[in-house]
Design an enzyme around this catalytic site. Structure first.
Site, short mmCIF file in Angstrom:
data_model
loop_
_atom_site.label_atom_id
_atom_site.label_comp_id
_atom_site.label_asym_id
_atom_site.label_seq_id
_atom_site.Cartn_x
_atom_site.Cartn_y
_atom_site.Cartn_z
N LYS A 1 7.54 1.30 -0.49
CA LYS A 1 6.49 1.85 0.36
C LYS A 1 6.14 0.89 1.47
O LYS A 1 6.00 -0.30 1.18
CB LYS A 1 5.26 2.06 -0.53
CG LYS A 1 4.04 2.59 0.17
CD LYS A 1 2.93 2.71 -0.83
CE LYS A 1 1.68 3.20 -0.13
NZ LYS A 1 0.54 3.12 -0.97
N LYS B 1 5.88 -3.05 -2.17
CA LYS B 1 4.89 -2.43 -1.29
C LYS B 1 4.50 -3.44 -0.21
O LYS B 1 4.07 -4.55 -0.51
CB LYS B 1 3.66 -2.01 -2.09
CG LYS B 1 2.53 -1.49 -1.22
CD LYS B 1 1.47 -0.83 -2.03
CE LYS B 1 0.30 -0.42 -1.16
NZ LYS B 1 -0.73 0.27 -1.91
C1 PBG Z 1 -3.85 1.58 -2.25
C2 PBG Z 1 -2.96 2.65 -1.76
C3 PBG Z 1 -2.66 2.83 -0.41
C4 PBG Z 1 -1.84 3.93 -0.34
C5 PBG Z 1 -1.64 4.41 -1.62
N1 PBG Z 1 -2.34 3.60 -2.50
C6 PBG Z 1 -3.16 2.11 0.78
C7 PBG Z 1 -3.12 0.65 0.82
O1 PBG Z 1 -2.39 0.00 0.07
O2 PBG Z 1 -3.84 0.07 1.62
C8 PBG Z 1 -1.29 4.45 0.96
C9 PBG Z 1 -0.89 5.84 0.99
C10 PBG Z 1 -0.63 6.36 2.34
O3 PBG Z 1 -0.82 5.69 3.38
O4 PBG Z 1 -0.24 7.54 2.41
N2 PBG Z 1 -3.85 1.26 -3.54
#
Ligand code: PBG
Length: 337
Positions: free
Chosen positions: A261, A201
């Site tokens: 992601k 991520k």
């Molecule tokens: C945070 C989390 C995020 C998303 C899913 N879980 C945002 C981040 O890491 O700041 C993003 C999902 C999206 O942008 O659709 N635990």
């Protein structure tokens, strides 16, 4: 080895001349079975509250989420991933609402499993929807504590699984959390609960609209002023080898499924992770990716349906086994039509 002939004996356009032959020779397909529906829920009573930056996406009440689960079953969507927008009065520096078995996530999971028992429910494991500073972990003197956060995350996962969650998906990027969660679940007899690790991520601008969606955006009361800056725990976008190390560690700790992601900007990572590990691998088409397509389509600049299906195909071509996406019901409808 690919056979390549020579023009004029070989004419690649022969295989493209009609729809039937294009279908017959297509190498990758998108199916409803590839979809995990990303869904925002909230703890209010309004059935649905639109998210401005994500036209067509709304925060759903628990009751509406249960209805949506039924719709997923009808559409043939295998699973739903829920993301909570928690009332700001319930947020605090430690995110302790994440451990509330009567809280929003657990209530929604129960209602959704009740309404549609055959739809898999995936929950996020991370503290950002519950902390007043918007970070995914515990914050001390401007730093995110790793091991202390992991302890809380393992507890959070267990609470969610007791409510009926089928897949826990740690999205926090703390080190060691997959192993800690696996141990906590196994210790309580939940050997069969799946872990989908957000193994790779990246710290990304594409999460922008999500902050509005879950209401974590304009906070930041902690020592770290900018909750958007998660670069001490999320990965640097310049790195590829590091993604493989992250994945290897998560696999060793017990991850069943892997998530990359964001999606479209990281297709090389999807391809490399799938090729290297061969585990079920998913791409997350995140909020910003959704918003970009919507915004261009609303201006009449691109054809939304075609663009969405093309991105789905891109994920499949890269090697993804499926996609977490806010477009899931739309894609299922298009494929079913
Ligand atoms: C945070 C989390 C995020 C998303 C899913 N879980 C945002 C981040 O890491 O700041 C993003 C999902 C999206 O942008 O659709 N635990």
């Amino acid at each position: 080895m690919n056979y390549t002939g020579r023009f004029p004996a070989a004419r690649p356009r022969r295989l493209r001349q009609d729809d039937w032959v294009r279908r017959l020779t297509r190498e990758n397909v998108v199916s409803t079975d590839d979809l995990i529906w990303a869904m925002i829920i909230h703890d209010g009573i309004e059935p649905s509250v639109p998210v401005t930056a994500m036209p067509g996406v709304a925060r759903l009440s628990v009751r509406a989420a249960a209805e949506a689960a039924r719709r997923a079953a009808q559409l043939g969507i295998p699973a739903i991933a829920v993301f909570p927008h928690v009332d700001s009065a319930k947020k605090d520096p430690t995110g302790k609402e994440a451990l509330n078995p009567q809280g929003l996530v657990c209530s929604a999971v129960r209602a959704m499993k009740d309404a549609a028992p055959n739809v898999g429910i995936m929950v996020d494991v991370a503290l950002d929807p519950f902390t007043d500073h918007g970070h995914d972990g515990l914050l001390q003197n401007g730093r995110i504590l790793n091991d202390e956060t992991v302890e809380v995350l393992a507890e959070q996962a267990l609470v969610q699984v007791k409510a009926g969650a089928d897949i826990v998906a740690p999205s926090d990027m703390m080190d060691g959390r997959v192993g800690a969660i696996r141990a906590a679940l196994d210790g309580a007899g939940h050997h069969d609960t799946l872990i989908m690790s957000y193994a790779a991520k990246y710290a990304s601008a594409f999460y922008g609209p999500y902050r509005e969606a879950i209401g974590s955006g304009k906070l930041g009361s902690g020592a770290v002023a900018n909750p958007g800056d998660k670069r001490t725990y999320q990965m640097d976008s310049g790195n590829t080898d590091e993604a493989l190390r992250e994945v290897a560690m998560d696999v060793a700790e017990g991850a069943d499924m892997l998530l990359v992601k964001p999606g479209l900007a990281y297709l090389d990572i999807v391809a490399r992770v799938k090729a290297s590990f061969g585990l079920p691998t998913y791409a997350f088409q995140v909020s910003g990716e959704y918003a970009m397509i919507k915004a261009a389509a609303q201006n009449g600049w691109i054809d939304e349906d075609r663009a969405v299906l093309e991105t789905m195909m891109a994920f499949k071509r890269a090697g993804a086994d499926g996609v977490v996406t806010y477009f899931a019901p739309k894609v299922a409808e298009m494929l079913g039509a």
